[in-house]
Design an enzyme around this catalytic site. Sequence first.
Site, PDB file in Angstrom:
ATOM      1  N   PRO A  52       0.794  -1.232   0.000  1.00  0.00           N
ATOM      2  CA  PRO A  52       0.000   0.000   0.000  1.00  0.00           C
ATOM      3  C   PRO A  52       0.826   1.283   0.000  1.00  0.00           C
ATOM      4  CG  PRO A  52      -0.128  -1.099   2.132  1.00  0.00           C
ATOM      5  CD  PRO A  52       0.529  -2.057   1.173  1.00  0.00           C
ATOM      6  N   ASN A  53       0.335   2.235  -0.743  1.00  0.00           N
ATOM      7  CA  ASN A  53       0.879   3.602  -0.842  1.00  0.00           C
ATOM      8  C   ASN A  53       2.192   3.697  -1.609  1.00  0.00           C
ATOM      9  OD1 ASN A  53      -1.233   4.845   0.758  1.00  0.00           O
ATOM     10  ND2 ASN A  53      -0.334   3.755   2.496  1.00  0.00           N
TER      11      ASN A  53
ATOM     12  N   ARG B  36       4.537  11.023  -2.129  1.00  0.00           N
ATOM     13  CA  ARG B  36       4.365  10.867  -0.671  1.00  0.00           C
ATOM     14  C   ARG B  36       5.687  11.102   0.071  1.00  0.00           C
ATOM     15  NH1 ARG B  36       4.706   4.501   1.224  1.00  0.00           N
ATOM     16  NH2 ARG B  36       4.094   5.304   3.242  1.00  0.00           N
TER      17      ARG B  36
ATOM     18  N   TYR C 235      11.026   9.084   1.443  1.00  0.00           N
ATOM     19  CA  TYR C 235      11.089   8.075   0.377  1.00  0.00           C
ATOM     20  C   TYR C 235      11.770   8.559  -0.900  1.00  0.00           C
ATOM     21  CZ  TYR C 235       7.860   5.762   3.540  1.00  0.00           C
ATOM     22  OH  TYR C 235       7.309   5.183   4.648  1.00  0.00           O
TER      23      TYR C 235
ATOM     24  N   ASN D 127       7.948  -5.409  -1.079  1.00  0.00           N
ATOM     25  CA  ASN D 127       7.888  -4.353  -0.073  1.00  0.00           C
ATOM     26  C   ASN D 127       6.424  -4.341   0.377  1.00  0.00           C
ATOM     27  OD1 ASN D 127       7.782  -2.097   1.501  1.00  0.00           O
ATOM     28  ND2 ASN D 127       8.897  -0.760   0.090  1.00  0.00           N
TER      29      ASN D 127
ATOM     30  N   ALA E 182       3.186  -0.831   4.841  1.00  0.00           N
ATOM     31  CA  ALA E 182       2.645  -0.812   6.207  1.00  0.00           C
ATOM     32  C   ALA E 182       2.223  -2.204   6.689  1.00  0.00           C
ATOM     33  CB  ALA E 182       1.465   0.145   6.276  1.00  0.00           C
TER      34      ALA E 182
ATOM     35  N   HIS F  77       4.238  -4.541   9.147  1.00  0.00           N
ATOM     36  CA  HIS F  77       4.194  -4.430  10.603  1.00  0.00           C
ATOM     37  C   HIS F  77       2.968  -5.103  11.220  1.00  0.00           C
ATOM     38  CE1 HIS F  77       7.285  -1.638   9.501  1.00  0.00           C
ATOM     39  NE2 HIS F  77       6.423  -0.874   8.866  1.00  0.00           N
TER      40      HIS F  77
ATOM     41  N   ASP G 237       2.156 -15.607   6.294  1.00  0.00           N
ATOM     42  CA  ASP G 237       1.772 -17.002   6.062  1.00  0.00           C
ATOM     43  C   ASP G 237       1.792 -17.339   4.573  1.00  0.00           C
ATOM     44  OD1 ASP G 237       1.492 -17.412   8.752  1.00  0.00           O
ATOM     45  OD2 ASP G 237      -0.692 -17.420   8.763  1.00  0.00           O
TER      46      ASP G 237
ATOM     47  N   GLU H  52      12.729  -9.084   1.186  1.00  0.00           N
ATOM     48  CA  GLU H  52      11.898  -7.905   1.449  1.00  0.00           C
ATOM     49  C   GLU H  52      12.752  -6.649   1.370  1.00  0.00           C
ATOM     50  OE1 GLU H  52      10.275  -6.847   5.164  1.00  0.00           O
ATOM     51  OE2 GLU H  52      12.143  -7.189   6.229  1.00  0.00           O
TER      52      GLU H  52
ATOM     53  N   HIS I 286      12.761  -2.372   2.167  1.00  0.00           N
ATOM     54  CA  HIS I 286      12.174  -1.144   2.713  1.00  0.00           C
ATOM     55  C   HIS I 286      13.035   0.019   2.286  1.00  0.00           C
ATOM     56  CE1 HIS I 286       9.188  -3.301   4.850  1.00  0.00           C
ATOM     57  NE2 HIS I 286      10.117  -4.129   5.282  1.00  0.00           N
ATOM     58  N   ILE I 287      12.398   0.984   1.686  1.00  0.00           N
ATOM     59  CA  ILE I 287      13.119   2.145   1.168  1.00  0.00           C
ATOM     60  C   ILE I 287      13.749   2.911   2.337  1.00  0.00           C
ATOM     61  CG2 ILE I 287      12.794   4.357  -0.050  1.00  0.00           C
ATOM     62  CD1 ILE I 287      10.408   2.894  -1.512  1.00  0.00           C
ATOM     63  N   SER I 288      12.972   3.101   3.379  1.00  0.00           N
ATOM     64  CA  SER I 288      13.474   3.814   4.562  1.00  0.00           C
ATOM     65  C   SER I 288      14.072   2.811   5.547  1.00  0.00           C
ATOM     66  CB  SER I 288      12.321   4.579   5.235  1.00  0.00           C
ATOM     67  OG  SER I 288      11.357   3.656   5.723  1.00  0.00           O
TER      68      SER I 288
ATOM     69  N   ARG J  65      12.932   4.521  12.755  1.00  0.00           N
ATOM     70  CA  ARG J  65      11.728   5.345  12.704  1.00  0.00           C
ATOM     71  C   ARG J  65      10.844   5.080  13.935  1.00  0.00           C
ATOM     72  NH1 ARG J  65       9.147   5.035   6.891  1.00  0.00           N
ATOM     73  NH2 ARG J  65       7.960   6.767   7.800  1.00  0.00           N
TER      74      ARG J  65
ATOM     75  N   ARG K 130       7.133   0.614  13.673  1.00  0.00           N
ATOM     76  CA  ARG K 130       7.764   0.091  12.455  1.00  0.00           C
ATOM     77  C   ARG K 130       8.850  -0.937  12.776  1.00  0.00           C
ATOM     78  NH1 ARG K 130       5.543   3.466   8.428  1.00  0.00           N
ATOM     79  NH2 ARG K 130       5.177   5.522   9.312  1.00  0.00           N
TER      80      ARG K 130
HETATM   81  C1  DQA Z   1       8.189   1.162   3.898  1.00  0.00           C
HETATM   82  C2  DQA Z   1       8.248   1.355   5.412  1.00  0.00           C
HETATM   83  C3  DQA Z   1       6.888   1.118   6.036  1.00  0.00           C
HETATM   84  O1  DQA Z   1       6.964   1.300   7.439  1.00  0.00           O
HETATM   85  C4  DQA Z   1       5.878   2.079   5.477  1.00  0.00           C
HETATM   86  O2  DQA Z   1       4.597   1.828   6.020  1.00  0.00           O
HETATM   87  C5  DQA Z   1       5.845   2.100   3.996  1.00  0.00           C
HETATM   88  C6  DQA Z   1       7.110   2.004   3.258  1.00  0.00           C
HETATM   89  C7  DQA Z   1       9.532   1.498   3.213  1.00  0.00           C
HETATM   90  O3  DQA Z   1       9.695   1.115   2.069  1.00  0.00           O
HETATM   91  O4  DQA Z   1      10.375   2.173   3.816  1.00  0.00           O
HETATM   92  O5  DQA Z   1       4.812   2.298   3.396  1.00  0.00           O
HETATM   93  O6  DQA Z   1       7.936  -0.218   3.635  1.00  0.00           O
END
Ligand code: DQA
Length: 157
Positions: free
Chosen positions: A9-10, A17, A22, A73, A76, A79, A86, A97, A99-101, A106, A110
């Site tokens: 998501p997002n 965003r 990011y 990725n 959210a 978490h 599963d 996996e 994660h950009i950040s 943080r 997270r």
């Molecule tokens: C994220 C980190 C997550 O905590 C966050 O909810 C995201 C992006 C990252 O790529 O850093 O949407 O997965």
Amino acid sequence: MKIVVIQGPNLNMLGVRETNIYGPMKLEQIHAQMKEVAEQNGAEIEFFQSNLEGELVDKIQECYGEANGIIINAAAYTHTSIAIRDAISSVAIPTIEVHISNIHRREEFRKENMIAPVCASSVVGFGPFGYHLAMMGMLQIMNELKAAQEAQARQAK
Ligand code: DQA
């Protein structure tokens, strides 16, 4: 060899965003770079993004028997989602996996990560370059698996 890239998501909002966290790169640009690297290495690559947990679970399940590797990725859902965790364990496909950040630096919430324990590896905090690192890692895993299979075949002869 087929790699499926699954974005949660997002992540469709990348470039818009929270660019302070990011960065300015859009998802399409990240995918274009990954496609180039995949092609250079003779790998097939597919991209999928959804804001819905169930659709992400469906996509992971669809990878069964189809994909050799997953780069995810879960955003959210990382978490919170036992369902995505599963699904990854169910298909038993090598998964990395991203994660950009740096999620460890943080907010406290997270730091909880449902996905990492069922993944081969995690790439965290490198910005969009993390997807490239994950690609490199996935190609390495694929090469090692291939070498192991070839060695097994030689032994069986
Ligand atoms: C994220 C980190 C997550 O905590 C966050 O909810 C995201 C992006 C990252 O790529 O850093 O949407 O997965």
